[in-house]
Enzyme design. Structure first.
Site, PDB file in Angstrom:
ATOM      1  N   PRO A 203       0.832  -1.201   0.000  1.00  0.00           N
ATOM      2  CG  PRO A 203      -0.712  -1.518   1.712  1.00  0.00           C
ATOM      3  CD  PRO A 203       0.558  -2.072   1.143  1.00  0.00           C
ATOM      4  N   GLY A 204       0.444   2.243  -0.764  1.00  0.00           N
ATOM      5  CA  GLY A 204       1.149   3.517  -0.757  1.00  0.00           C
ATOM      6  C   GLY A 204       2.343   3.598  -1.686  1.00  0.00           C
ATOM      7  CB  THR A 205       4.202   1.169  -3.735  1.00  0.00           C
ATOM      8  OG1 THR A 205       3.075   0.328  -3.970  1.00  0.00           O
ATOM      9  CG2 THR A 205       5.014   0.612  -2.593  1.00  0.00           C
ATOM     10  CB  THR A 208      -4.199   4.738  -6.836  1.00  0.00           C
ATOM     11  OG1 THR A 208      -4.475   3.633  -5.976  1.00  0.00           O
ATOM     12  CG2 THR A 208      -5.489   5.370  -7.278  1.00  0.00           C
ATOM     13  CG  HIS A 423      16.092  -2.202  26.312  1.00  0.00           C
ATOM     14  ND1 HIS A 423      15.609  -3.470  26.548  1.00  0.00           N
ATOM     15  CD2 HIS A 423      15.794  -1.933  25.020  1.00  0.00           C
ATOM     16  CE1 HIS A 423      15.057  -3.935  25.443  1.00  0.00           C
ATOM     17  NE2 HIS A 423      15.151  -3.022  24.498  1.00  0.00           N
ATOM     18  CD  GLU A 424      15.859   1.694  23.285  1.00  0.00           C
ATOM     19  OE1 GLU A 424      16.444   1.529  22.190  1.00  0.00           O
ATOM     20  OE2 GLU A 424      14.784   1.143  23.562  1.00  0.00           O
ATOM     21  CG  ASP A 500      14.024  -5.675  21.536  1.00  0.00           C
ATOM     22  OD1 ASP A 500      13.605  -5.057  20.551  1.00  0.00           O
ATOM     23  OD2 ASP A 500      14.513  -5.143  22.545  1.00  0.00           O
TER      24      ASP A 500
HETATM   25  P1  ADP Z   1      -1.395   2.662  -3.708  1.00  0.00           P
HETATM   26  O1  ADP Z   1      -2.496   2.765  -4.705  1.00  0.00           O
HETATM   27  O2  ADP Z   1      -0.227   1.863  -4.183  1.00  0.00           O
HETATM   28  O3  ADP Z   1      -1.825   2.259  -2.341  1.00  0.00           O
HETATM   29  P2  ADP Z   1      -1.312   5.470  -4.105  1.00  0.00           P
HETATM   30  O4  ADP Z   1      -1.109   5.531  -5.567  1.00  0.00           O
HETATM   31  O5  ADP Z   1      -2.696   5.715  -3.630  1.00  0.00           O
HETATM   32  O6  ADP Z   1      -0.784   4.114  -3.515  1.00  0.00           O
HETATM   33  O7  ADP Z   1      -0.301   6.482  -3.422  1.00  0.00           O
HETATM   34  C1  ADP Z   1      -0.674   7.305  -2.361  1.00  0.00           C
HETATM   35  C2  ADP Z   1       0.040   8.625  -2.458  1.00  0.00           C
HETATM   36  O8  ADP Z   1       1.426   8.476  -2.253  1.00  0.00           O
HETATM   37  C3  ADP Z   1      -0.071   9.271  -3.808  1.00  0.00           C
HETATM   38  O9  ADP Z   1      -1.224  10.030  -3.910  1.00  0.00           O
HETATM   39  C4  ADP Z   1       1.162  10.125  -3.877  1.00  0.00           C
HETATM   40  O10 ADP Z   1       0.958  11.343  -3.231  1.00  0.00           O
HETATM   41  C5  ADP Z   1       2.169   9.346  -3.074  1.00  0.00           C
HETATM   42  N1  ADP Z   1       3.055   8.556  -3.940  1.00  0.00           N
HETATM   43  C6  ADP Z   1       3.182   7.222  -3.932  1.00  0.00           C
HETATM   44  N2  ADP Z   1       4.108   6.819  -4.821  1.00  0.00           N
HETATM   45  C7  ADP Z   1       4.560   7.929  -5.436  1.00  0.00           C
HETATM   46  C8  ADP Z   1       5.528   8.176  -6.473  1.00  0.00           C
HETATM   47  N3  ADP Z   1       6.219   7.191  -7.060  1.00  0.00           N
HETATM   48  N4  ADP Z   1       5.735   9.451  -6.843  1.00  0.00           N
HETATM   49  C9  ADP Z   1       5.062  10.453  -6.269  1.00  0.00           C
HETATM   50  N5  ADP Z   1       4.146  10.291  -5.291  1.00  0.00           N
HETATM   51  C10 ADP Z   1       3.887   9.050  -4.864  1.00  0.00           C
HETATM   52 ZN    ZN Z   2      14.660  -3.119  22.487  1.00  0.00          ZN
END
Ligand code: ADP
Ligand code: ZN
Length: 616
Positions: A203-205, A208, A423-424, A500
């Site tokens: 997610p977030g790569t 979309t 610990h740290e 850990d």
């Molecule tokens: P996914 O669909 O893979 O979950 P999104 O396309 O919705 O991720 O990405 C979420 C947001 O993260 C995008 O709207 C953008 O702002 C940012 N983002 C992710 N990848 C990139 C990229 N390669 N370049 C620029 N912005 C990115």
């Molecule tokens: Zn630790």
């Protein structure tokens, strides 16, 4: 993605309905005053009436009678013949006043509410539209009552230039864009363009974003829907939504259909626990039927995104369906820098901001994380009424998004603090001494808000493609370091190190079962993949190895951990002086930087040149 948008139409209808109802009840209220002729007679007999006003209707004997009472009240009577009442009240000695219905009151009672409703309606409509278009940079949105897909016409707002990094992914999509722009070029030479492209990645790569960019570059409509939209409703709705969606797309070809979270519909069939999910299967079948149904070069490209390609039904990956798979990888260091550049375009940065360094310290961050990071930094700058973002803001944001907000306010006992400090310090020493991990970026005993009492953050200097056995051993040693330090200094041990220990054990198990890194088990994969989603299937399947092997694996894992434990303990004991100093400094400052930490070693040089020793 934009659930509220879909509901707006419904809200609109409900609000208008409510307003109409209010008006209706309002106009009805006069009439519902069901005062009868009989009551009037009895009131007259009891001498309760002071005055009577007659409002005859125009051109008819009907009309309304307004009756005033001694106690100040008044009521209205509707009659079919006003002259009857006129005579009746005269019998009781009251001289009725006859008055035409005032013309303007008709306007006030009927026209005004209607106009109010209309104005309110227009206002709400404008409001909804502005909300919709602001929620999506890709252009105007339109709701399809039936398919729930959102359509945005690619108006060039999102293009490939907005997608940073992802060079290979973009070039793989180049031909799709070309095809959407000029299908004839491909059909002329009999080239077959894939109907479906599956984007796989965490997610977030930017999956979309990529799909949107393709639509934007090709300037074609972009239909987007989420897989979960298909399955959340009643049985049969999902399948009909798929039909509607493809019907709509055919009318708008060339176009792109984007299905987010396709795993919600296209999960392998017949594997769920407690029977199959009828609704999902129907939806999936319909999707396959539709994809098979349209011709090869009809101009519809279906793009779908998932982070679980392993759980998809293989049927969906067959030729003529999603026969192109593109893996969208988390960005490497260069990619991260580019993404940071893209997202800092509209954020004025101060001269001290070094995006290259930010990129280096954010290994594992996705595009969405980086976007979030810069946004948090900008918020910090805004809170301090600055017009630009400083490196310090980004540093703060890094801690915030990476580890949760620093919570200085939480009160912790001195004992707790001391344990955490040691610990740290234990982790930090190992990070520093071992060659393949670290160096240490920050050591802190400020609670993170995510349940951790402190943290030691290494600075990853390169992205690694392969893990070596030596590196994995060192990772385990670092994980154990906190617990070892606690054990050396305090008689007691705490529960604070449980995560850990879990991490170390997991790593050791991976070495044995997946990477063939133990001598007695050898180069065999005994990994079950740990796929919880398929728990049903996994339970049904027998484990691929015997009890004997299972026992052997456990023994190997333990021996790796024991080995690491011993080596790590030796290192910490050899650096006991640094351990104390580091813990003291932590107790004093709560958070120390790389430079402050490394200075502790130069001051205690006599501990030898451990840094050069090999632990592989
Ligand atoms: P996914 O669909 O893979 O979950 P999104 O396309 O919705 O991720 O990405 C979420 C947001 O993260 C995008 O709207 C953008 O702002 C940012 N983002 C992710 N990848 C990139 C990229 N390669 N370049 C620029 N912005 C990115
Ligand atoms: Zn630790």
């Amino acid at each position: 993605m934009n659930k509220s948008g879909k509901n707006f139409n419904m809200y609109f209808v409900v609000i208008i309905g409510l307003l109409l109802l209010t008006v209706w009840i309002g106009t009805f209220q006069n009439q519902s005053d069901n005062y009868t002729k009989g009551e009037l007679v009895s009131d007259l007999e009891n001498n309760l009436v002071t005055a009577v006003t007659i409002h005859p209707n125009e051109g008819a004997p009907t009309g309304s009678i307004h009756v005033d009472f001694k106690n100040g009240e008044d009521r209205v009577l509707y009659v079919t013949d006003v002259t009857v009442i006129e005579r009746l009240v005269q019998e009781y000695g009251i001289d009725p006043v006859v008055r035409d219905i005032p013309r303007e009151s008709w306007f006030l009672t009927y026209m005004l509410p209607v106009m109010v409703v209309l104005i309110a309606g227009v206002f709400i409509f404008v409001l909804i539209n502005s909300q919709n278009s602001s929620g999506n940079s890709g252009g105007k949105m339109m709701n399809f009552g039936k398919s729930r897909a959102k359509l945005s016409i690619g108006n060039g707002k999102v293009g490939l230039k907005d997608v940073a990094g992802l060079k290979e992914e973009k070039s793989e999509l180049e031909e799709i864009i070309e095809f959407l722009r000029e299908p004839a070029k491909f059909t002329r030479v009999g080239a077959r363009i894939p109907k479906g492209v599956l984007l796989e990645g965490a997610p977030g790569t930017g999956k979309t974003l990529l799909a949107k960019a393709v639509a934007g570059e090709a300037n074609v409509p972009f239909f987007s829907i989420s897989g979960s939209d298909f399955v959340e409703m009643f049985v049969g709705v999902g399948a009909s939504r798929v039909r509607d969606l493809f019907g709509e797309a055919k009318k708008n070809a060339p176009c792109i259909i984007f299905i987010d979270e396709i795993d919600a519909v296209a999960r392998r069939r017949g594997t769920g626990m407690g029977g199959g999910h009828d609704e999902r299967e129907q939806t999936l079948n319909q999707l396959l039927v539709e994809m098979d149904g349209f011709g090869v070069n009809e101009g519809i490209i279906v793009m779908a995104a998932t982070n679980r390609v392993d759980i998809l039904d293989p049927a969906i990956l067959r030729p003529g369906r999603f026969d192109r798979k593109i893996t969208v990888a988390p960005p490497d260091v260069g990619g991260r820098e580019e993404i940071l550049k893209v997202h800092s375009k509209n954020k004025p940065l101060s001269d001290d901001v070094n995006l290259e360094q930010v990129a280096q310290t954010t290994a594992g961050f996705t595009g969405a994380d980086l976007e979030n990071l810069l946004n948090e930094a900008a918020i910090t700058a805004a809170m301090e009424s600055r017009a630009f973002v400083k490196q310090e803001d980004i540093k703060k944001a890094f801690i915030k998004v990476g580890i949760g907000t620093e919570k200085r306010s939480r009160i912790i006992s001195d004992k707790e603090k001391k344990i955490t400090a040691y610990h740290e310090a234990g982790h930090a020493i190992l990070f520093h001494v071992l060659p393949d991990v670290g160096p240490v970026y920050t050591v802190s005993i400020i609670p993170t808000g995510l349940g951790a009492a402190g943290y030691t953050m290494p600075l990853p200097e390169r992205d690694e493609m392969f893990l070596t056995k030596g590196k994995m051993m060192q990772d385990i040693m670092v994980s154990l370091g906190g617990r070892i330090a606690e054990e050396i200094i305090f008689d007691d041990i705490t529960t604070g190190a449980s995560s850990d220990i879990k991490k170390a054990t997991k790593e050791a198990r991976r070495m044995v079962t997946r990477f063939g890194m133990s001598d007695s088990i050898g180069v065999v994969n005994y990994d079950d993949d740990g796929d919880e989603v398929f728990i049903g299937r996994d339970l049904a399947h027998a484990r691929s190895h015997s009890e004997m092997v299972a026992g052997e694996i456990d023994r190997e894992v333990k021996s790796i951990i024991d080995d690491c434990y011993k080596k790590a303990k030796d290192i910490i004991l050899e650096n006991e002086e640094v351990l104390h100093k580091c813990a003291e400094l932590l107790l004093e400052k709560e958070k120390i930087t790389r430079d402050e930490f490394e200075a502790l070693f130069t001051k205690t040089e006599e501990s030898g040149d451990l840094e050069n020793s090999s632990f592989v």
